[in-house]
Write a protein that holds these residues in place. Structure first.
Motif, PDB file in Angstrom:
ATOM      1  N   THR A 148      42.205  40.209  30.778  1.00  0.00           N
ATOM      2  CA  THR A 148      43.301  39.274  30.540  1.00  0.00           C
ATOM      3  C   THR A 148      44.571  39.738  31.237  1.00  0.00           C
ATOM      4  OG1 THR A 148      42.360  38.573  28.433  1.00  0.00           O
ATOM      5  CG2 THR A 148      44.718  38.184  28.747  1.00  0.00           C
ATOM      6  N   GLU A 149      44.864  41.025  31.157  1.00  0.00           N
ATOM      7  CA  GLU A 149      46.063  41.581  31.804  1.00  0.00           C
ATOM      8  C   GLU A 149      45.988  41.415  33.316  1.00  0.00           C
ATOM      9  OE1 GLU A 149      48.121  44.179  34.265  1.00  0.00           O
ATOM     10  OE2 GLU A 149      46.066  44.770  33.743  1.00  0.00           O
ATOM     11  N   ILE A 150      44.838  41.683  33.907  1.00  0.00           N
ATOM     12  CA  ILE A 150      44.674  41.547  35.360  1.00  0.00           C
ATOM     13  C   ILE A 150      44.864  40.085  35.765  1.00  0.00           C
ATOM     14  CG2 ILE A 150      43.012  41.694  37.267  1.00  0.00           C
ATOM     15  CD1 ILE A 150      41.866  44.209  35.784  1.00  0.00           C
ATOM     16  N   ARG A 151      44.259  39.181  35.028  1.00  0.00           N
ATOM     17  CA  ARG A 151      44.401  37.758  35.340  1.00  0.00           C
ATOM     18  C   ARG A 151      45.855  37.317  35.250  1.00  0.00           C
ATOM     19  NH1 ARG A 151      40.025  34.227  32.260  1.00  0.00           N
ATOM     20  NH2 ARG A 151      41.119  32.629  33.444  1.00  0.00           N
ATOM     21  N   SER A 152      46.580  37.781  34.236  1.00  0.00           N
ATOM     22  CA  SER A 152      47.970  37.363  34.100  1.00  0.00           C
ATOM     23  C   SER A 152      48.860  38.010  35.154  1.00  0.00           C
ATOM     24  CB  SER A 152      48.492  37.655  32.691  1.00  0.00           C
ATOM     25  OG  SER A 152      48.590  39.038  32.469  1.00  0.00           O
ATOM     26  N   ARG A 153      48.547  39.229  35.552  1.00  0.00           N
ATOM     27  CA  ARG A 153      49.364  39.920  36.559  1.00  0.00           C
ATOM     28  C   ARG A 153      49.187  39.290  37.937  1.00  0.00           C
ATOM     29  NH1 ARG A 153      47.889  45.543  38.580  1.00  0.00           N
ATOM     30  NH2 ARG A 153      46.552  45.470  36.749  1.00  0.00           N
ATOM     31  N   TYR A 154      47.968  38.936  38.304  1.00  0.00           N
ATOM     32  CA  TYR A 154      47.700  38.428  39.651  1.00  0.00           C
ATOM     33  C   TYR A 154      47.673  36.904  39.733  1.00  0.00           C
ATOM     34  CZ  TYR A 154      46.585  43.160  41.181  1.00  0.00           C
ATOM     35  OH  TYR A 154      46.660  44.490  41.498  1.00  0.00           O
ATOM     36  N   GLY A 155      47.376  36.255  38.613  1.00  0.00           N
ATOM     37  CA  GLY A 155      47.235  34.798  38.621  1.00  0.00           C
ATOM     38  C   GLY A 155      45.794  34.386  38.894  1.00  0.00           C
ATOM     39  N   ASP A 156      45.350  33.353  38.204  1.00  0.00           N
ATOM     40  CA  ASP A 156      43.954  32.921  38.311  1.00  0.00           C
ATOM     41  C   ASP A 156      43.567  32.412  39.699  1.00  0.00           C
ATOM     42  OD1 ASP A 156      43.013  33.600  35.810  1.00  0.00           O
ATOM     43  OD2 ASP A 156      43.496  31.658  34.916  1.00  0.00           O
ATOM     44  N   ASP A 157      44.530  31.925  40.482  1.00  0.00           N
ATOM     45  CA  ASP A 157      44.210  31.368  41.794  1.00  0.00           C
ATOM     46  C   ASP A 157      44.290  32.388  42.926  1.00  0.00           C
ATOM     47  OD1 ASP A 157      43.708  28.852  40.724  1.00  0.00           O
ATOM     48  OD2 ASP A 157      45.814  28.275  40.859  1.00  0.00           O
ATOM     49  N   SER A 158      44.657  33.624  42.605  1.00  0.00           N
ATOM     50  CA  SER A 158      44.730  34.671  43.622  1.00  0.00           C
ATOM     51  C   SER A 158      43.328  35.215  43.912  1.00  0.00           C
ATOM     52  CB  SER A 158      45.618  35.820  43.142  1.00  0.00           C
ATOM     53  OG  SER A 158      44.963  36.513  42.088  1.00  0.00           O
ATOM     54  N   VAL A 159      43.209  35.980  44.970  1.00  0.00           N
ATOM     55  CA  VAL A 159      41.934  36.636  45.290  1.00  0.00           C
ATOM     56  C   VAL A 159      41.475  37.489  44.115  1.00  0.00           C
ATOM     57  CG1 VAL A 159      40.872  38.393  46.776  1.00  0.00           C
ATOM     58  CG2 VAL A 159      42.293  36.621  47.789  1.00  0.00           C
ATOM     59  N   GLY A 161      42.445  37.268  40.975  1.00  0.00           N
ATOM     60  CA  GLY A 161      42.169  36.404  39.838  1.00  0.00           C
ATOM     61  C   GLY A 161      40.786  35.773  39.909  1.00  0.00           C
ATOM     62  N   ARG A 162      40.427  35.272  41.082  1.00  0.00           N
ATOM     63  CA  ARG A 162      39.085  34.687  41.258  1.00  0.00           C
ATOM     64  C   ARG A 162      38.012  35.750  41.074  1.00  0.00           C
ATOM     65  NH1 ARG A 162      41.822  32.416  45.639  1.00  0.00           N
ATOM     66  NH2 ARG A 162      40.662  33.706  47.124  1.00  0.00           N
ATOM     67  N   PHE A 163      38.248  36.920  41.655  1.00  0.00           N
ATOM     68  CA  PHE A 163      37.284  38.011  41.525  1.00  0.00           C
ATOM     69  C   PHE A 163      37.098  38.409  40.070  1.00  0.00           C
ATOM     70  CE2 PHE A 163      37.979  42.560  40.586  1.00  0.00           C
ATOM     71  CZ  PHE A 163      36.652  42.966  40.564  1.00  0.00           C
ATOM     72  N   ILE A 164      38.191  38.625  39.342  1.00  0.00           N
ATOM     73  CA  ILE A 164      38.064  39.155  37.981  1.00  0.00           C
ATOM     74  C   ILE A 164      37.395  38.148  37.058  1.00  0.00           C
ATOM     75  CG2 ILE A 164      40.315  38.556  36.961  1.00  0.00           C
ATOM     76  CD1 ILE A 164      38.646  42.011  36.762  1.00  0.00           C
ATOM     77  N   ARG A 165      37.614  36.868  37.288  1.00  0.00           N
ATOM     78  CA  ARG A 165      36.910  35.851  36.498  1.00  0.00           C
ATOM     79  C   ARG A 165      35.412  35.935  36.750  1.00  0.00           C
ATOM     80  NH1 ARG A 165      40.582  32.242  38.588  1.00  0.00           N
ATOM     81  NH2 ARG A 165      38.892  30.992  39.474  1.00  0.00           N
TER      82      ARG A 165
END
Length: 187
Positions: A148-159, A161-165
């Protein structure tokens, strides 16, 4: 042998991260601490885990950031400048499902050709566990909170964010396997 590789790894990571990226250095120290805590499940590979945990983010160092993809940059640095062992370099290159992020960045072929993934599931899982249960400041956290922290720091539409999802289910499964292995250890 284990203590020597751990000391060397600490010296290298500290030299590259402490002054230029102090928060990344704090995370690195926390990940290394987790590695010491879980190393009993790895037997003779305990020192290798601690060294990989200590070096996993060295590729973020500004002077090493050739591709901007820290697992690949770090692995190349360890291989080329330090002649680090193959297993260590491959762990750093592929930590925390880096191949999925490499695919997002168009670097999958380079990463998988230069540094094939290790076929040592518990060792690979242990490094994922250490990285994904440590905050950017080096504190303990859950894998769910870390994602959750990584997604919020980078944003879901970033490289990232897409990777971590994409990687999240694999990360959670790795953490569960390590927690199960730790639970099976005699006290």
């Amino acid at each position: 042998m284990g203590d020597l590789i751990e000391e060397w790894a600490t010296q290298v990571a500290e030299a590259e991260l402490r002054s230029t990226l102090p928060r990344r250095w704090a995370h690195t120290q926390g990940v290394a601490k987790r590695a010491v805590e879980v190393s009993q499940v790895l037997g003779q590979d305990a020192g290798l885990l601690v060294a990989a945990a200590t070096l996993h983010d060295v590729g973020y160092a500004p002077r090493l950031a050739a591709t901007g993809f820290h697992p690949l940059d770090g692995a190349r640095f360890l291989h080329d400048e330090h002649g680090a062992g193959e297993r260590l370099v491959r762990l750093v290159a592929n930590h925390s499902f880096a191949l999925l992020e490499a695919e997002e960045r168009g670097l999958k072929g380079e990463l998988s050709t230069e540094f094939p993934q290790l076929e040592e599931p518990l060792l690979v899982d242990a490094l994922v566990y250490c990285d994904m249960t440590t905050t950017p400041d080096g504190d303990r956290t859950t894998a769910q909170d870390r994602v959750t922290e990584i997604r919020s720091r980078y944003g879901d539409d970033s490289v990232v964010g897409r990777f971590i999802r994409r990687a999240a289910p694999e990360i959670f499964a790795s953490v569960e396997r390590v927690e199960a292995a730790l639970a099976d250890q005699p006290r």
